[in-house]
Design an enzyme around this catalytic site. Structure first.
Site, PDB file in Angstrom:
ATOM      1  N   GLY A 293       0.826  -1.218   0.000  1.00 53.70           N
ATOM      2  CA  GLY A 293       0.000   0.000   0.000  1.00 53.70           C
ATOM      3  C   GLY A 293       0.852   1.257   0.000  1.00 53.70           C
ATOM      4  O   GLY A 293       2.023   1.247   0.367  1.00 53.70           O
TER       5      GLY A 293
ATOM      6  N   ARG B 276      -2.559   8.137   3.877  1.00 49.41           N
ATOM      7  CA  ARG B 276      -2.802   9.011   5.031  1.00 49.41           C
ATOM      8  C   ARG B 276      -1.510   9.501   5.696  1.00 49.41           C
ATOM      9  O   ARG B 276      -1.544  10.391   6.529  1.00 49.41           O
ATOM     10  CB  ARG B 276      -3.703   8.276   6.046  1.00 49.41           C
ATOM     11  CG  ARG B 276      -5.118   8.071   5.537  1.00 49.41           C
ATOM     12  CD  ARG B 276      -5.897   7.037   6.343  1.00 49.41           C
ATOM     13  NE  ARG B 276      -5.609   5.666   5.882  1.00 49.41           N
ATOM     14  CZ  ARG B 276      -6.204   4.564   6.361  1.00 49.41           C
ATOM     15  NH1 ARG B 276      -7.106   4.675   7.313  1.00 49.41           N
ATOM     16  NH2 ARG B 276      -5.887   3.371   5.894  1.00 49.41           N
TER      17      ARG B 276
ATOM     18  N   GLY C 278      -6.322  -3.593  -2.889  1.00 46.89           N
ATOM     19  CA  GLY C 278      -6.815  -3.983  -1.571  1.00 46.89           C
ATOM     20  C   GLY C 278      -6.105  -5.197  -1.008  1.00 46.89           C
ATOM     21  O   GLY C 278      -5.360  -5.902  -1.693  1.00 46.89           O
TER      22      GLY C 278
ATOM     23  N   LYS D 142      38.348  13.060  14.761  1.00 47.37           N
ATOM     24  CA  LYS D 142      37.917  12.112  13.726  1.00 47.37           C
ATOM     25  C   LYS D 142      38.955  11.020  13.547  1.00 47.37           C
ATOM     26  O   LYS D 142      40.142  11.325  13.424  1.00 47.37           O
ATOM     27  CB  LYS D 142      37.708  12.861  12.408  1.00 47.37           C
ATOM     28  CG  LYS D 142      37.106  11.986  11.328  1.00 47.37           C
ATOM     29  CD  LYS D 142      37.625  12.314   9.943  1.00 47.37           C
ATOM     30  CE  LYS D 142      38.826  11.506   9.580  1.00 47.37           C
ATOM     31  NZ  LYS D 142      39.310  11.681   8.225  1.00 47.37           N
TER      32      LYS D 142
ATOM     33  N   ALA E 283      53.668  28.494  20.478  1.00 48.07           N
ATOM     34  CA  ALA E 283      52.368  28.964  19.997  1.00 48.07           C
ATOM     35  C   ALA E 283      52.489  29.539  18.592  1.00 48.07           C
ATOM     36  O   ALA E 283      53.509  30.132  18.239  1.00 48.07           O
ATOM     37  CB  ALA E 283      51.820  30.010  20.962  1.00 48.07           C
TER      38      ALA E 283
HETATM   39  C1  UD1 Z   1      -6.938  -3.140   7.599  1.00 48.44           C
HETATM   40  C2  UD1 Z   1      -8.138  -4.089   7.721  1.00 48.44           C
HETATM   41  C3  UD1 Z   1      -8.972  -3.684   8.936  1.00 48.44           C
HETATM   42  C4  UD1 Z   1      -8.097  -3.740  10.190  1.00 48.44           C
HETATM   43  C5  UD1 Z   1      -6.818  -2.903  10.022  1.00 48.44           C
HETATM   44  C6  UD1 Z   1      -5.877  -3.200  11.161  1.00 48.44           C
HETATM   45  C7  UD1 Z   1      -8.739  -4.672   5.418  1.00 48.44           C
HETATM   46  C8  UD1 Z   1      -9.694  -4.454   4.296  1.00 48.44           C
HETATM   47  N1  UD1 Z   1      -8.953  -3.969   6.528  1.00 48.44           N
HETATM   48  O1  UD1 Z   1      -7.455  -1.828   7.400  1.00 48.44           O
HETATM   49  O2  UD1 Z   1     -10.086  -4.561   9.103  1.00 48.44           O
HETATM   50  O3  UD1 Z   1      -8.854  -3.285  11.310  1.00 48.44           O
HETATM   51  O4  UD1 Z   1      -6.130  -3.216   8.800  1.00 48.44           O
HETATM   52  O5  UD1 Z   1      -4.740  -2.370  11.151  1.00 48.44           O
HETATM   53  O6  UD1 Z   1      -7.844  -5.484   5.286  1.00 48.44           O
HETATM   54  N2  UD1 Z   1      -1.868  -3.262   1.471  1.00 48.44           N
HETATM   55  C9  UD1 Z   1      -1.386  -3.974   0.397  1.00 48.44           C
HETATM   56  N3  UD1 Z   1      -2.040  -3.895  -0.793  1.00 48.44           N
HETATM   57  C10 UD1 Z   1      -3.187  -3.181  -0.956  1.00 48.44           C
HETATM   58  C11 UD1 Z   1      -3.682  -2.465   0.161  1.00 48.44           C
HETATM   59  C12 UD1 Z   1      -3.007  -2.542   1.365  1.00 48.44           C
HETATM   60  O7  UD1 Z   1      -0.354  -4.651   0.489  1.00 48.44           O
HETATM   61  O8  UD1 Z   1      -3.717  -3.162  -2.067  1.00 48.44           O
HETATM   62  C13 UD1 Z   1      -1.129  -3.344   2.748  1.00 48.44           C
HETATM   63  C14 UD1 Z   1      -0.707  -1.989   3.274  1.00 48.44           C
HETATM   64  O9  UD1 Z   1       0.585  -1.680   2.804  1.00 48.44           O
HETATM   65  C15 UD1 Z   1      -0.731  -2.203   4.783  1.00 48.44           C
HETATM   66  C16 UD1 Z   1      -1.781  -3.282   4.999  1.00 48.44           C
HETATM   67  O10 UD1 Z   1      -1.985  -3.872   3.734  1.00 48.44           O
HETATM   68  O11 UD1 Z   1       0.508  -2.669   5.279  1.00 48.44           O
HETATM   69  C17 UD1 Z   1      -3.102  -2.731   5.523  1.00 48.44           C
HETATM   70  O12 UD1 Z   1      -3.620  -1.772   4.610  1.00 48.44           O
HETATM   71  P1  UD1 Z   1      -4.401  -0.483   5.095  1.00 48.44           P
HETATM   72  O13 UD1 Z   1      -4.861   0.240   3.901  1.00 48.44           O
HETATM   73  O14 UD1 Z   1      -3.621   0.254   6.100  1.00 48.44           O
HETATM   74  O15 UD1 Z   1      -5.673  -1.157   5.798  1.00 48.44           O
HETATM   75  P2  UD1 Z   1      -6.574  -0.533   6.934  1.00 48.44           P
HETATM   76  O16 UD1 Z   1      -7.520   0.445   6.353  1.00 48.44           O
HETATM   77  O17 UD1 Z   1      -5.756  -0.094   8.077  1.00 48.44           O
HETATM   78 CA    CA Z   2      -3.618   0.097   8.405  1.00 52.90          CA
END
Ligand code: UD1
Ligand code: CA
Length: 446
Positions: free
Chosen positions: A10, A14, A78, A347, A419
């Site tokens: 991801g 944020r 996702g 150093k 000096a």
């Molecule tokens: C996610 C969970 C949520 C949980 C929370 C806990 C889902 C849909 N939701 O939400 O239920 O309460 O974590 O912290 O899973 N990532 C990918 N590929 C993607 C999207 C995300 O690898 O396409 C990775 C991100 O890099 C991150 C992790 O997945 O490390 C979680 O993604 P994030 O978008 O932060 O999920 P949350 O909204 O926090």
């Molecule tokens: Ca998260």
């Protein structure tokens, strides 16, 4: 068989950052490093990292681990879509798949072991970590039936106001039976507020889903923004400082100081405000450090004082006094009972026992013997524009104020340099050297 997958593709929208979220750091270690380090002891057969946004940066940062397989998720649709990418890698794999969110960095290995044990004993399709939070905003909510089986997880933004009142949350750490999971992975749909494939939707598709509640909700805190990042940093710092206070270290103003987990302290150490320890530091008994010092990857023996100083990749002997305003740079070794004073930079040098460099000096690429006195403003001219050269000064010599020692040069023992001298020749033991133009003094006639 155990496979571990870490979600790290991801963007971390944020965080409002060019750096991928999982590379942001807490007490000097990246989030993903922290997640990985809590899986080491589980002895997994495979560790897979799902990368996407700035995949090359994430891979580069994890080079030191030899066993990782990187799986590219492109585009990032996702968390469910991310796990779909594992299908070719885990074809024919039988056993548990432990899925960790790359942005949940405070997790403990013991918690993962308990999760795995509970999962196997209950013969579940999936078991995931949960917690009851006073402020569950942002997390997916967990809904169970009367028997305790989990029916579904609904993301915060997809919840009704009523559902949002449920404070049991999904921590984003799951143990799946891989075969059962792979049978339902292609049933995921993107009918949700983010139009993404959610891993959490597999829960309602699997036969037997359990949640496993953690005792300490901080352990599963997810980082989505910089406020949460700072909350985790504070948590780590408070824990480290309480630990060391329990071992006999005093912090005059703990909030203004920061520690790294790889630093060790003796007893009766006093740490004054605004003092920071980075990397691997070893601090001996009775040291008095700060205010305003930064110590990085260094070893300090006993009773060292360091006021308003930087010490980086250096080793400092017993009963040594550093600062105020000294800068000890890498590969420096300062022996016991010596003094490095005001506005002095050292150093890549060895400084012998009892040697004093009290004021306004630069000593670089040098080897200094015992009981030397370096006069105020003495400079080792170690660089000729192309190469660095060494300065050697033997025991009990003295340099006068404002001496310049043009390296390469060897000054013998018991030498006195007048000096203001610029010395560019080797000086034998027990000699006096003065290099200075003759003063012209004329009486004014007007
Ligand atoms: C996610 C969970 C949520 C949980 C929370 C806990 C889902 C849909 N939701 O939400 O239920 O309460 O974590 O912290 O899973 N990532 C990918 N590929 C993607 C999207 C995300 O690898 O396409 C990775 C991100 O890099 C991150 C992790 O997945 O490390 C979680 O993604 P994030 O978008 O932060 O999920 P949350 O909204 O926090
Ligand atoms: Ca998260």
């Amino acid at each position: 068989m155990l496979a571990i997958a870490i979600l790290a593709a991801g963007k971390g929208t944020r965080m409002k950052s060019d750096l991928p979220k999982v590379l942001h750091s807490l007490a000097g270690k990246s989030l993903i490093d922290r997640v990985l380090s809590c899986t080491q002891g589980l002895k997994p057969n495979r560790r897979l990292i799902i990368v996407g946004h700035h995949a090359n940066l994430v891979e580069e940062s994890l080079k030191k681990y030899r066993d990782l397989d990187f799986v590219l998720q492109e585009p990032q649709n996702g968390t469910g879509h991310a796990i779909q990418q594992l299908r070719p890698q885990l074809k024919g794999f039988k056993g548990e798949l432990l899925v960790l969110n790359g942005d949940v960095p405070l997790l403990k290995e013991a918690t993962l072991s308990s999760l795995l044990k509970f999962h196997k004993e209950s013969n579940a399709s999936v078991t995931f970590l949960s917690a009851s939070l006073n402020s569950p905003t942002g997390y997916g909510r967990v809904f169970t039936d009367k028997s305790g089986l989990v029916k579904e997880i609904i993301e915060d933004r997809d919840c009704t106001n009523e559902q949002r009142k449920n404070n049991l949350i999904n921590a984003g750490i799951y143990c799946f039976d891989w075969q059962q999971l792979s049978d339902v992975l292609n049933l995921l749909s993107n009918q949700n507020s983010q139009n993404e494939l959610y891993l959490t939707d597999t829960i309602s598709l699997l036969k037997k889903a359990f949640h496993f509640e953690v005792d300490n909700p901080f352990e599963i805190k997810g980082i989505n923004d910089r406020v949460q990042l700072s909350e985790c940093e504070r948590y780590i710092q408070e824990r480290l400082k309480s630990f060391w206070m329990g071992k006999g270290v005093s912090f005059v103003d703990p909030i203004s100081c920061s520690l790294s987990e790889d630093s060790n302290f003796g007893t009766d150490v006093i740490i004054e405000p605004q003092t920071h320890f980075r990397g691997k530091c070893t601090i001996g008994n009775g040291c008095h450090l700060g205010p305003g010092s930064v110590i990085t990857n260094s070893t300090l023996a006993e009773n060292v004082l360091a006021i308003h100083s930087f010490i980086n990749e250096a080793s400092i002997g017993n009963d040594t006094s550093i600062g105020p305003f000294a800068h000890i740079r890498p590969e420096s070794n300062i022996s016991k009972n010596s003094k490095i004073g005001n506005f002095v930079e050292i150093k890549k040098s060895f400084i012998g026992e009892g040697t004093k460099i009290n004021h306004l000096s630069y000593v670089g690429d040098s080897t200094l013997g015992k009981n030397i006195n370096i006069g105020a403003g003495t400079i080792t001219a170690n660089f000729d524009g192309k190469n660095k050269h060494r300065t050697i000064i033997d025991d009990s010599s003295k340099t006068g104020a404002n001496s310049v020692l043009v390296a390469p040069i060897k000054i013998g023992s018991h030498v006195t340099i007048g000096a203001g001298s610029t010395v560019s020749k080797d000086i034998p033991d027990k000699s006096l050297v003065v290099e200075r133009s003759k003063a012209i003094i004329r009486t004014k006639t007007d």
